[in-house]
Motif scaffolding. Structure first.
Motif, short mmCIF file in Angstrom:
data_model
loop_
_atom_site.label_atom_id
_atom_site.label_comp_id
_atom_site.label_asym_id
_atom_site.label_seq_id
_atom_site.Cartn_x
_atom_site.Cartn_y
_atom_site.Cartn_z
N ALA A 187 0.83 -1.21 0.00
CA ALA A 187 0.00 0.00 0.00
C ALA A 187 0.86 1.26 0.00
O ALA A 187 0.57 2.23 -0.71
CB ALA A 187 -0.93 -0.02 1.21
N ILE A 188 1.92 1.25 0.79
CA ILE A 188 2.82 2.42 0.84
C ILE A 188 3.44 2.66 -0.54
O ILE A 188 3.48 3.78 -1.05
CB ILE A 188 3.94 2.19 1.89
N ASP A 189 3.91 1.57 -1.16
CA ASP A 189 4.54 1.70 -2.47
C ASP A 189 3.54 2.18 -3.53
O ASP A 189 3.86 3.00 -4.38
CB ASP A 189 5.14 0.36 -2.89
N MET A 190 2.32 1.66 -3.44
CA MET A 190 1.31 2.07 -4.43
C MET A 190 1.00 3.55 -4.33
O MET A 190 0.82 4.23 -5.33
CB MET A 190 0.03 1.26 -4.22
N GLU A 191 0.89 4.04 -3.12
CA GLU A 191 0.57 5.47 -2.96
C GLU A 191 1.67 6.32 -3.58
O GLU A 191 1.41 7.30 -4.28
CB GLU A 191 0.40 5.80 -1.47
N TRP A 192 2.92 5.91 -3.35
CA TRP A 192 4.06 6.64 -3.92
C TRP A 192 4.00 6.59 -5.44
O TRP A 192 4.20 7.60 -6.12
CB TRP A 192 5.36 6.02 -3.41
N MET A 193 3.71 5.43 -5.98
CA MET A 193 3.73 5.24 -7.43
C MET A 193 2.51 5.87 -8.11
O MET A 193 2.61 6.55 -9.14
CB MET A 193 3.79 3.73 -7.72
N TRP A 194 1.32 5.67 -7.51
CA TRP A 194 0.10 6.09 -8.21
C TRP A 194 -0.13 7.60 -8.19
O TRP A 194 -0.76 8.14 -9.10
CB TRP A 194 -1.11 5.32 -7.67
N ASP A 195 0.37 8.27 -7.20
CA ASP A 195 0.31 9.74 -7.24
C ASP A 195 0.98 10.25 -8.51
O ASP A 195 0.50 11.18 -9.16
CB ASP A 195 1.02 10.33 -6.01
N GLN A 196 2.07 9.62 -8.88
CA GLN A 196 2.83 10.05 -10.06
C GLN A 196 2.15 9.59 -11.35
O GLN A 196 2.10 10.34 -12.34
CB GLN A 196 4.25 9.50 -9.99
N ILE A 197 1.63 8.38 -11.35
CA ILE A 197 0.96 7.88 -12.57
C ILE A 197 -0.24 8.74 -12.91
O ILE A 197 -0.47 9.11 -14.07
CB ILE A 197 0.54 6.40 -12.39
N VAL A 198 -1.02 9.08 -11.90
CA VAL A 198 -2.22 9.89 -12.15
C VAL A 198 -1.84 11.26 -12.70
O VAL A 198 -2.48 11.77 -13.63
CB VAL A 198 -3.05 10.00 -10.83
N GLU A 199 -0.79 11.85 -12.19
CA GLU A 199 -0.35 13.16 -12.70
C GLU A 199 0.09 13.06 -14.16
O GLU A 199 -0.22 13.92 -14.98
CB GLU A 199 0.81 13.69 -11.84
N ILE A 200 0.82 12.00 -14.48
CA ILE A 200 1.26 11.80 -15.87
C ILE A 200 0.05 11.65 -16.78
O ILE A 200 -0.01 12.23 -17.87
CB ILE A 200 2.17 10.55 -15.96
N CYS A 201 -0.94 10.89 -16.33
CA CYS A 201 -2.14 10.66 -17.15
C CYS A 201 -2.90 11.96 -17.39
O CYS A 201 -3.43 12.19 -18.49
CB CYS A 201 -3.05 9.63 -16.47
N LYS A 202 -2.97 12.78 -16.38
CA LYS A 202 -3.68 14.06 -16.54
C LYS A 202 -3.06 14.88 -17.65
O LYS A 202 -3.76 15.49 -18.46
CB LYS A 202 -3.61 14.85 -15.22
N LYS A 203 -1.74 14.89 -17.70
CA LYS A 203 -1.04 15.70 -18.70
C LYS A 203 -1.31 15.19 -20.11
O LYS A 203 -1.32 15.96 -21.07
CB LYS A 203 0.46 15.69 -18.43
N ASN A 204 -1.52 13.88 -20.24
CA ASN A 204 -1.66 13.29 -21.57
C ASN A 204 -3.09 12.83 -21.88
O ASN A 204 -3.31 12.09 -22.84
CB ASN A 204 -0.69 12.11 -21.73
N ASN A 205 -4.04 13.25 -21.06
CA ASN A 205 -5.44 12.90 -21.29
C ASN A 205 -5.64 11.39 -21.45
O ASN A 205 -6.29 10.91 -22.38
CB ASN A 205 -5.97 13.62 -22.54
N CYS A 206 -5.04 10.66 -20.55
CA CYS A 206 -5.10 9.19 -20.58
C CYS A 206 -5.84 8.73 -19.32
O CYS A 206 -5.77 9.39 -18.27
CB CYS A 206 -3.68 8.65 -20.61
#
Lengths: 248, 458
Positions: free
Chosen positions: B192-211
């Motif tokens: 869970a700790i690792d996912m929170e670290w990783m998914w905060d970044q994935i979601v930001e990347i997706c926002k930038k690319n409309n994914c």
């Protein structure tokens, strides 16, 4: 939601129908050795240490290793072979045995003799190594020296380890079809180096047709086969002979 | 976006959940509304060994594998298809490769939309190259590869996902020792700790690319447990321990949605019925059609509340009927058609009953995935979510164990019963506070090969 009451025409519970029961047998008439063996059989890696320490006051380390620790582990292997024990019980017993062996080795001032050496690895580019972890534990529990190269191991490193340690066999684990392509390269280099030892390959998508497509390759269907395969290799069986026995 | 913990169930009961419909549907670039009323097929082609040698050979392999599936949709008249490519090592290690393959597939899908009106979408799933006992989870070169890969593929893909690996070093140690505390620490806390670290970044990347940020799966742990438990004659891992691992994994996997992932969830997350109950996101599941990749004992029941219906992965080869990707896309599409007919005819409740009854008592792992039970486990997780990752994961595991122990129709062998009784006793004896549990585990597992608490900020 409606639920059926009778599922006999839907599925068959072979696990219930074929349930096996059994208990550990006595492995020693000597009460002290039997007590140590019991800790091994029950997989108690915390409780075993004081018992072994106490026994070392009156018995030789080698007797404790052979007649209690290994004898207890042999009983665990029997229970697993017969379907009474699950793998975790074998691993816990192995942990307990290793605690006892380490204490005896400290007393002896040297390592106990092992049956032979096996090199194990997981293929380059592949990080799925739980199969290898199980192979390591089972080989160790059965008295083999394991040179554990870990996961994501380059071809050259496997070959170099075989040249250095002269194992009776080497194992390779891979989950992905795109990483198992390292296996024939290893086999080719081993053969070129004059090390025509059995190369047991298994895991995930690795199949018999692929492994038997290159020299040295013997397909390992289950991790549990590793100790018996090591026994064959230690007895001097060639990779061709082992392939004939285990594959095809 | 900061993680927002889920403290209220999306659904009021398991009975409310239905295949094809999710509380919060998502729409892909070419107009597939996932969870919007109907089930859609999701096929997962996998390249043949050797094709990964160069980007050119891999591009060609995926062009054929993905293209064959799209063509078959038109041949047999299936209206929609999602294609997923789970990256092989080289695609993520060389982020441009994954990006080029995503661009190529998007172009193929545009062509099929223009020529035939086929609605297709593409999910790209970078490989989590981080092996926790070998690499630092946050600073290794592989970590940078993964994040860079998300940046590349999200330019073209409709959906991105990952199978994150946090806690696997502890889980692997624990699962072969029936150590439920270690499983809880590995999946429920470290994961869970690792996912929170990783998914905060994935979601930001997706926002930038409309994914669309799809979701995660506990494939590396809960599925390892399930596959090791195996079928009815396997003796590697007790099935009840795999079932408890699954309940724990739901608490872990939910972190993605709390960080802003929207679904469709990742297909191999057998925890997804619990995820749907808690979050309301559309889910992708796999069952009998994934027998090409692995066996399971939940092949029909796992279809009962799906929104996408997948096959896990099939290697690209020729079969009598055509190539594997054509064949499996066709099978998945016909399964979706069957489910959608039941929806149109008003037989969906009966269909759900059929699917659930097929497998519910086949195995304890199947039992906890029945919609009513999945909802109960989700409710236990959500009710404890505000306390901590640990408290919610532990509550989910205890509820799953109680469901198995409390259902007289769920027959267990003596070995399974003993394993469950011991696990429940161990769970009960654990400390209540997450801090105490973590301190206990940091000491207990300090000698586990490669365990580095710093990877998790501990």
């Amino acid at each position: 939601m409606r639920y059926l009451d009778d599922f006999s025409n839907i599925f068959k519970r072979y696990d219930l129908d074929g349930e096996v029961t059994g208990e550990a047998r006595e492995v020693s008439k000597d009460a002290t050795l039997q007590e140590i063996a019991k800790f091994v059989v029950e997989g108690d890696d915390e409780g075993i240490l004081p018992v072994v320490q106490k026994a070392l006051g009156s018995k030789s380390p080698i007797d404790i290793i052979n007649d209690a620790l290994i004898a207890g582990m042999n009983e665990v292997s029997r229970l697993w072979d017969e379907g009474v024990y699950f793998l975790p019980q074998v691993i816990l017993s192995s942990d307990a045995m290793n605690v006892g062996i380490a204490e005896c080795e400290a007393k002896m001032g040297k390592s106990m003799d092992r049956k032979s050496t096996v090199v194990t690895h997981t293929a380059e580019g592949d990080i799925h190594d739980i199969g290898q972890v199980i192979v390591n534990a089972l080989l160790n529990a059965n008295g083999y020296e394991v040179v554990d190269l870990g996961a994501d191991v380059p071809v050259e490193k496997v070959v170099a380890a075989c040249k250095e340690h002269k194992p009776v066999m080497v194992t390779g684990t891979a989950l992905m079809t795109t990483t198992m392509t390292a296996f024939p390269k290893i086999a080719h280099q081993l053969e070129a180096a004059g090390l025509a030892i059995p190369f047991i390959c298994g895991g995930g998508a690795v199949c018999e047709e692929y492994v038997t497509g290159y020299d040295l390759g013997v397909w390992g269907k289950e991790a549990s086969q590793a100790p018996e395969m090591a026994e064959d290799a230690t007895a001097g069986e060639s990779w061709e002979s082992m392939r004939g026995k285990w594959n095809g | 976006m900061a993680r927002k913990k889920t403290t209220k169930m999306a659904y009021g009961s398991g009975a409310e959940m239905m295949f094809g419909t999710a509380k919060y549907p998502v729409t892909t670039k070419r107009g597939i509304e996932i969870g919007g009323g109907f089930v859609h097929p999701e096929v997962v082609p996998h390249p043949r060994p050797g094709s990964e040698k160069t980007m050119k050979t891999l591009l060609r392999e995926y062009e054929k594998a993905n293209g064959d599936a799209l063509e078959r949709m038109v041949v047999v008249g299936h209206p929609t298809l999602q294609v997923e490519n789970e990256h092989v090592f080289q695609m993520t290690h060389n982020p441009k490769w994954g990006g080029e393959i995503a661009a190529q597939t998007a172009k193929q899908m545009d062509d099929y939309l223009e020529k035939y009106g086929l609605k297709a979408s593409y999910r790209s799933t970078p490989a989590d190259l981080r092996k926790p006992d070998m690499h630092h989870m946050r600073t290794s070169d592989y970590t940078m590869d993964i994040l860079e890969s998300f940046k590349e593929v999200s330019k073209y893909a409709d959906v991105v996902s990952i199978e994150s690996m946090g806690g696997k070093e502890i889980f692997d140690h624990a699962i072969i020792r029936n150590d439920i505390g270690g499983i809880l620490f590995g999946i429920g806390v470290l994961g869970a700790i690792d996912m929170e670290w990783m998914w905060d970044q994935i979601v930001e990347i997706c926002k930038k690319n409309n994914c669309i940020p799809g979701g995660d799966t506990n494939c590396s742990e809960a599925n390892t447990a399930m596959f090791m438990a195996g079928g009815m004659i396997s003796k590697d891992v007790p099935h009840v321990i795999a079932a408890l691992s699954r309940a724990i994994s739901a608490s872990r996997t939910m972190v993605a949605y709390e960080c802003g992932a929207t679904g469709p969830t990742k297909d191999c997350a057998y925890e997804d019925p619990i995820i749907k109950a808690m979050t309301g996101v559309p889910i992708s599941t796999e069952g009998k059609v994934s027998a090409c990749a692995h066996s399971d004992l939940a092949s029909n029941i796992i279809m009962a509340v799906c929104d996408l219906w997948s096959n896990e992965a099939v290697e690209y080869h020729d079969m009598f009927g055509a190539t594997t990707t054509s064949v499996f896309a066709e099978i998945l599409g016909y399964d979706a058609a069957m489910l959608n007919c039941s929806l149109e005819l008003g037989y969906q409740e009966q269909m759900k009953e059929i699917l659930v009854n097929s497998d519910m008592y086949r195995d304890s792992h199947s039992l906890i995935l029945a919609p009513d039970n999945a909802w109960d486990i989700g409710n236990a997780i959500v009710s404890n979510r505000a306390k901590s990752n640990y408290a919610s994961a532990r509550a989910g595991a205890i509820k799953a164990g109680q469901i198995i122990q409390g259902d007289a129709k769920m027959k267990l062998t003596a070995l399974e019963k003993d394993a469950l009784d011991k696990a429940m006793k161990d769970l009960d004896a654990l400390p209540d506070a997450e801090g105490d549990f973590i301190d206990q585990c940091l000491d207990k597992y300090k000698d586990v090969k490669g365990f580095n608490p710093d990877s998790y900020g501990l």
